[in-house]
Scaffold this motif. Structure first.
Motif, short mmCIF file in Angstrom:
data_model
loop_
_atom_site.label_atom_id
_atom_site.label_comp_id
_atom_site.label_asym_id
_atom_site.label_seq_id
_atom_site.Cartn_x
_atom_site.Cartn_y
_atom_site.Cartn_z
N LYS A 291 0.83 -1.21 0.00
CA LYS A 291 0.00 0.00 0.00
C LYS A 291 0.86 1.26 0.00
N ALA A 292 1.88 1.28 0.86
CA ALA A 292 2.73 2.48 0.99
C ALA A 292 3.52 2.73 -0.29
N ASP A 293 4.05 1.67 -0.90
CA ASP A 293 4.78 1.84 -2.16
C ASP A 293 3.85 2.29 -3.28
N THR A 294 2.64 1.74 -3.31
CA THR A 294 1.66 2.14 -4.33
C THR A 294 1.28 3.60 -4.16
N PHE A 295 1.09 4.01 -2.92
CA PHE A 295 0.78 5.41 -2.64
C PHE A 295 1.90 6.33 -3.13
N ALA A 296 3.15 5.96 -2.82
CA ALA A 296 4.28 6.78 -3.25
C ALA A 296 4.39 6.83 -4.77
N LYS A 297 4.06 5.72 -5.44
CA LYS A 297 4.13 5.69 -6.91
C LYS A 297 3.03 6.54 -7.54
#
Length: 339
Positions: free
Chosen positions: A237-243
């Motif tokens: 979730k956090a990586d997707t948000f950053a992307k």
């Protein structure tokens, strides 16, 4: 070491706090301008009487939300100065000047397993710290911009405090692998950022701030103890948000090297989804060749499941999927059906 002592004394004498608090979200541009003015500094050398300002903290309000960025440099300067005189007591000094003040102020238990080992090369640590001070304007702008972009996409509730620290020079191999920035979210209020100047680039800091911001919002409504599936998807979730915020930034832990790697990681995850054992979570983070798990498997498989989730559910909001239970994410992603 005499030159180092002289420099440290100059810095400590001139140490000033740079803080500013605005209750008006509409004045954020003015805040940034004042922050730049307050954090500006000049070089302090043996032949220069100009004293250097060392940044301390900066508070701002954005969209009604309170943020504070703490540049935790004064304590490191104190540690370096004392280390020159008490080299045999570095561990005690580090606990006294760095670990305990953070732990007591933020009510967290710092673990040396997360990059808080005692630095035993004060000269090199001083170089790291000086580089951060020299590049303060850039670092500050990147952090504040990333926080604002993150808040634009996902509105938080709890106040956020971000501590910025120099990384331990002895962690150079790890810091190089993570492109100069190691970050950790301790709870819904507190993020720590450790920066290693020799390996640092702007993209890594922007991505780290956005990634950890998503964690803090998740922790506002969720417990910080979870199964392997939850452990995997909190990173996805956090990586997707950053992307979503920085689509052009690709970090080294994001992708599998092969379909075989992905297939094996999914196999192990499927067999251990409900496990809460720290050892299996460590395998997914550190890698385990005997199980066919690559390093950072938790990020890689979490990203893959979230990619599938977004593709299958483009209309579900960031707010909703940030708080959505891991098993529901997996079900709606249809990842299992595809693999």
């Amino acid at each position: 070491m005499k030159k180092l002592t002289f420099l440290l004394l100059l810095i400590l004498i001139a140490l000033t706090a740079c803080s500013y608090d605005s209750a008006n979200p509409a004045s954020s541009q003015d805040n940034d301008k004042k922050a730049a003015e307050q954090s500006a500094h000049s070089s302090a050398t043996e032949g220069d009487s100009t004293k250097e300002e060392v940044p301390s903290s900066f508070s701002f309000t954005y969209k009604g939300q309170q943020f504070e960025v703490v540049y935790y440099y004064k304590n490191f300067l104190e540690y370096i100065e004392k280390a020159e005189q008490q080299h045999e007591n570095l561990n005690g000094l580090y606990i006294e000047t760095i670990i305990n003040p953070i732990a007591e102020e933020r009510d967290v238990r710092l673990s040396k397993g997360w990059g808080f080992g005692t630095p035993t090369q004060p000269d090199l640590l001083a170089e790291y710290l000086q580089s951060l001070i020299d590049n303060q304007d850039t670092i500050h702008k990147l952090i504040v911009d990333s926080l604002k972009k993150s808040a634009d996409k996902l509105q938080p509730g709890a106040d956020k405090t971000i501590f910025v620290l120099p990384a331990n020079p002895e962690d150079k191999d790890v810091m190089e692998s993570v492109v100069g920035v190691s970050a950790f979210t301790w709870n819904e209020n507190f993020i720590s950022l450790q920066i290693a100047p020799p390996f640092f680039n702007e993209s890594s800091l922007k991505q780290a701030v956005a990634h950890e911001y998503n964690h803090t919002v998740f922790f506002e409504n969720n417990e910080k103890s979870y199964t392997l599936l939850e452990y995997v998807l909190i990173e996805g979730k956090a990586d997707t948000f950053a992307k979503i915020i920085y689509p052009d930034i690709q970090m080294p832990w994001s992708e599998f090297s092969s379909e075989e790697n992905e297939s094996q990681t999914w196999k192990v995850l499927k067999e251990n989804m409900t496990s809460t054992m720290p050892s299996i979570q460590d395998d997914f983070f550190l890698g385990n060749t005997s199980k066919g798990l690559p390093q950072w498997a938790n990020y890689k498989i979490g990203n893959k499941i979230m990619e599938s989730f977004i593709a299958e559910n483009p209309n579900i909001s960031i707010d909703d999927w940030t708080d959505m239970p891991a098993n529901e994410i997996l079900e709606k992603s249809k990842y299992a059906e595809k693999h």
